[in-house]
Design an enzyme around this catalytic site. Structure first.
Site, PDB file in Angstrom:
ATOM      1  N   LYS A 113       5.605 -14.588   1.339  1.00 36.32           N
ATOM      2  CA  LYS A 113       5.268 -14.692   0.297  1.00 36.32           C
ATOM      3  C   LYS A 113       6.306 -14.745  -0.504  1.00 36.32           C
ATOM      4  O   LYS A 113       6.455 -14.850  -1.392  1.00 36.32           O
ATOM      5  CB  LYS A 113       4.048 -14.283  -0.297  1.00 36.32           C
ATOM      6  CG  LYS A 113       3.752 -14.983  -1.411  1.00 36.32           C
ATOM      7  CD  LYS A 113       3.237 -16.559  -1.103  1.00 36.32           C
ATOM      8  CE  LYS A 113       2.391 -16.521  -1.948  1.00 36.32           C
ATOM      9  NZ  LYS A 113       1.998 -18.592  -2.013  1.00 36.32           N
ATOM     10  N   ASP A 138      -3.683  -6.984   6.372  1.00 36.17           N
ATOM     11  CA  ASP A 138      -5.386  -6.178   6.069  1.00 36.17           C
ATOM     12  C   ASP A 138      -6.291  -7.303   6.037  1.00 36.17           C
ATOM     13  O   ASP A 138      -6.986  -7.797   6.609  1.00 36.17           O
ATOM     14  CB  ASP A 138      -5.043  -5.230   4.528  1.00 36.17           C
ATOM     15  CG  ASP A 138      -6.049  -4.413   4.410  1.00 36.17           C
ATOM     16  OD1 ASP A 138      -7.415  -4.695   5.665  1.00 36.17           O
ATOM     17  OD2 ASP A 138      -6.776  -3.875   3.658  1.00 36.17           O
ATOM     18  N   ASP A 189      -8.783  -9.522   9.174  1.00 37.07           N
ATOM     19  CA  ASP A 189     -10.359  -9.467   8.807  1.00 37.07           C
ATOM     20  C   ASP A 189     -10.912 -10.700   8.503  1.00 37.07           C
ATOM     21  O   ASP A 189     -12.169 -11.125   9.229  1.00 37.07           O
ATOM     22  CB  ASP A 189     -10.978  -8.714   7.213  1.00 37.07           C
ATOM     23  CG  ASP A 189     -10.923  -7.926   7.263  1.00 37.07           C
ATOM     24  OD1 ASP A 189     -10.711  -6.835   8.088  1.00 37.07           O
ATOM     25  OD2 ASP A 189     -11.213  -6.537   5.809  1.00 37.07           O
ATOM     26  N   TYR A 234       0.720  -1.532   0.156  1.00 33.54           N
ATOM     27  CA  TYR A 234       0.300  -0.368   0.132  1.00 33.54           C
ATOM     28  C   TYR A 234       0.650   0.784   0.464  1.00 33.54           C
ATOM     29  O   TYR A 234       0.342   2.113  -0.044  1.00 33.54           O
ATOM     30  CB  TYR A 234      -0.911  -0.087   1.231  1.00 33.54           C
ATOM     31  CG  TYR A 234      -1.883  -0.848   1.257  1.00 33.54           C
ATOM     32  CD1 TYR A 234      -2.059  -2.143   0.021  1.00 33.54           C
ATOM     33  CD2 TYR A 234      -2.709  -1.452   2.491  1.00 33.54           C
ATOM     34  CE1 TYR A 234      -3.217  -3.114  -0.297  1.00 33.54           C
ATOM     35  CE2 TYR A 234      -3.839  -2.126   2.610  1.00 33.54           C
ATOM     36  CZ  TYR A 234      -3.608  -3.076   1.122  1.00 33.54           C
ATOM     37  OH  TYR A 234      -4.948  -4.207   1.411  1.00 33.54           O
ATOM     38  N   ASP A 268      -1.194 -18.292   2.395  1.00 31.16           N
ATOM     39  CA  ASP A 268      -1.759 -19.403   1.998  1.00 31.16           C
ATOM     40  C   ASP A 268      -2.308 -19.627   3.267  1.00 31.16           C
ATOM     41  O   ASP A 268      -3.043 -20.315   3.438  1.00 31.16           O
ATOM     42  CB  ASP A 268      -2.165 -19.398   0.675  1.00 31.16           C
ATOM     43  CG  ASP A 268      -0.325 -19.800   0.082  1.00 31.16           C
ATOM     44  OD1 ASP A 268       1.102 -19.161   0.791  1.00 31.16           O
ATOM     45  OD2 ASP A 268      -0.376 -20.508  -0.951  1.00 31.16           O
TER      46      ASP A 268
END
Length: 360
Positions: free
Chosen positions: A195, A252, A256, A142, A228
C-alpha cells in the site's frame, strides 16, 4: 517396538471452541501414532491458559509461561478470546505473547478448496484453485508500538498513537521464505501485497526490499499489487495466485478472505513458524473461539486437524501429514460436513470419519 521419535507437544486449547478442536486434532494424531508401529509418538502436556485462567489469576498466562514452553518440539493452539476479557488483552496476553516471544516471524496460511464444499466463487467449480498466504508475523502493523495519552484533557481529549514497524531484516526474511516456498510449487510465483501509494515510508521499504530480493530468484515470477486490488483479485482472478506475501495486517485480512472463499474460516489451518528452530513453532486454526457455539459439539475441526498436519510436516513427518490431508478430503467428499459448510454433522462425527479415512 519402542518409539524412535517421540515428540513433546504443548497443547493450549485456550478458549471456546479451541478446546473442542484441539481435542479433535489430538485424537487424529493419537490415531496416527497407534498405527505407526512405534515409529513415532507424541507426549502431550496441556496448559490451562486463556480467559478462564485470566479470571482467576489476572493474566492470560503466567510470567514464566514462555520458559515452560521453550523445550517443547511444537505448540498446538486452539483459539483465544471470550466476552469477559477485552480482545486486546486476551490476544496480546497469550497468542501474540507467544508469537513475539518465540520470534514466530513466518505465518503460513494455505487456502484449500476441498471436495464436497460449495465455494461462493463460481470459478471454484471449473478452475483448480490453490494458493498460500505468507504473513510477516512479528512486526508491521501489529508491532505493538504506541500508546494512549492526554486523557487529563477530559472527555474527547485523549490521543492514541499506533505505529507500524517495518525493518529491512523483517521484510527480507519473510520475502525469502515466500520465494523459497514458491520454488516448491507448480506455479512458481510470488505476489507482494503493498500500500505504498498511501503509506510512503514503511510500505516503500517493503517494495524496495521485494525488488532486491526478487533479483536473487530469476526463476520465480513476481508481481506487486496494492492491497485493495489484491482483495479484488482474490475474488475475480484467484487462479492467478500461488504464493502471496504480505505484512502482518494485510495478510491477516486477506487470508481470512481466502478462507471464506474456500467455504468457511473453520476450514483454514495455519502455522506460526520460527524457521531457524531456535524456539518451538505453533500451529493453530485460523478461526476464533466462537462463543456462540462453544460447548455445543458442532464446531468445524478441519482447520485444527489441518494445522496438525502442518505440524507433522514441520516435525519431519510429511507422509503422515499427507495422510491427514487425504483423510480430510475423503471426509468432505463423502458429504460429512459441519453446520458452517452446509451440513449437520457434529464435531465428533467429522473427527471420527477423518480417523476412519486415514490411509494405511
Amino acid at each position: 517396538m519402542s518409539n524412535q521419535h517421540r515428540f513433546r507437544i504443548a497443547a493450549i486449547p485456550a478458549d471456546g471452541v479451541g478446546r473442542e478442536v484441539v481435542a479433535a486434532g489430538r485424537d487424529v494424531l493419537d490415531a496416527l501414532e497407534a498405527r505407526s508401529g512405534g515409529r513415532f509418538g507424541f507426549h502431550w502436556e496441556e496448559f490451562p491458559w486463556g480467559s478462564d485462567y485470566y479470571a482467576e489469576h489476572g493474566v492470560m498466562m503466567p510470567d514464566d509461561g514462555l520458559e515452560k514452553l521453550r523445550n517443547f518440539d511444537a505448540i498446538y493452539f486452539g483459539a483465544v478470546g471470550w466476552p469477559t476479557v477485552a480482545d486486546h488483552i486476551s490476544l496480546w496476553g497469550l497468542r501474540l505473547r507467544i508469537c513475539q516471544g518465540f520470534d514466530h516471524w513466518a505465518n503460513v496460511r494455505p487456502v484449500n478448496f476441498l471436495p464436497g464444499i460449495t465455494s461462493p466463487l463460481r470459478k471454484a467449480d471449473t478452475v483448480e484453485l490453490d494458493w498460500v498466504v505468507v504473513r510477516e508475523n512479528t512486526e508491521g502493523e501489529y508491532a505493538g508500538l504506541g500508546g494512549r495519552n492526554l486523557s487529563a484533557r477530559g472527555a474527547g481529549g485523549e490521543v492514541a498513537v499506533q505505529s507500524a514497524l517495518f525493518t529491512e531484516v523483517g521484510c527480507e526474511r519473510i520475502m525469502r521464505f515466500a520465494f523459497d516456498l514458491a520454488r516448491t510449487r507448480t506455479r512458481k510465483k510470488v505476489a507482494s501485497v503493498t500500500k505504498s501509494n498511501a503509506q510512503q515510508y514503511g510500505m516503500v521499504l517493503w517494495d524496495d526490499t521485494f525488488r532486491r530480493v526478487a533479483a536473487d530468484y530469476p526463476d520465480v515470477e513476481t508481481e506487486s499489487v496494492l492491497v485493495d486490488a489484491m482483495a479484488a483479485k482474490f475474488v475475480l482472478h484467484p487462479e492467478d495466485l500461488s504464493v502471496v506475501v504480505a505484512s502482518n495486517l494485510n495478510a491477516d485480512i486477506l487470508s481470512d478472505l481466502g478462507s471464506a472463499l474456500a467455504g468457511s474460516l473453520g476450514l483454514a489451518p495455519s502455522a506460526n513458524l520460527n524457521p531457524e528452530r531456535r524456539y518451538p513453532s505453533m500451529f493453530e486454526p485460523v478461526h476464533g473461539s466462537a462463543p456462540d457455539i462453544a460447548g455445543m459439539g458442532i464446531c468445524n475441526p478441519i482447520g485444527a486437524i489441518g494445522s496438525a498436519a502442518m505440524m507433522l510436516t514441520h516435525l519431519g513427518l510429511p507422509d503422515e501429514a499427507k495422510k491427514i490431508n487425504a483423510a480430510i478430503e475423503a471426509t468432505t467428499a463423502q458429504g460429512l460436513l459441519t453446520r458452517d459448510i452446509g451440513g449437520n454433522a457434529s464435531t465428533k462425527a467429522v473427527t471420527e470419519a477423518i480417523i476412519k479415512n486415514l490411509p494405511d
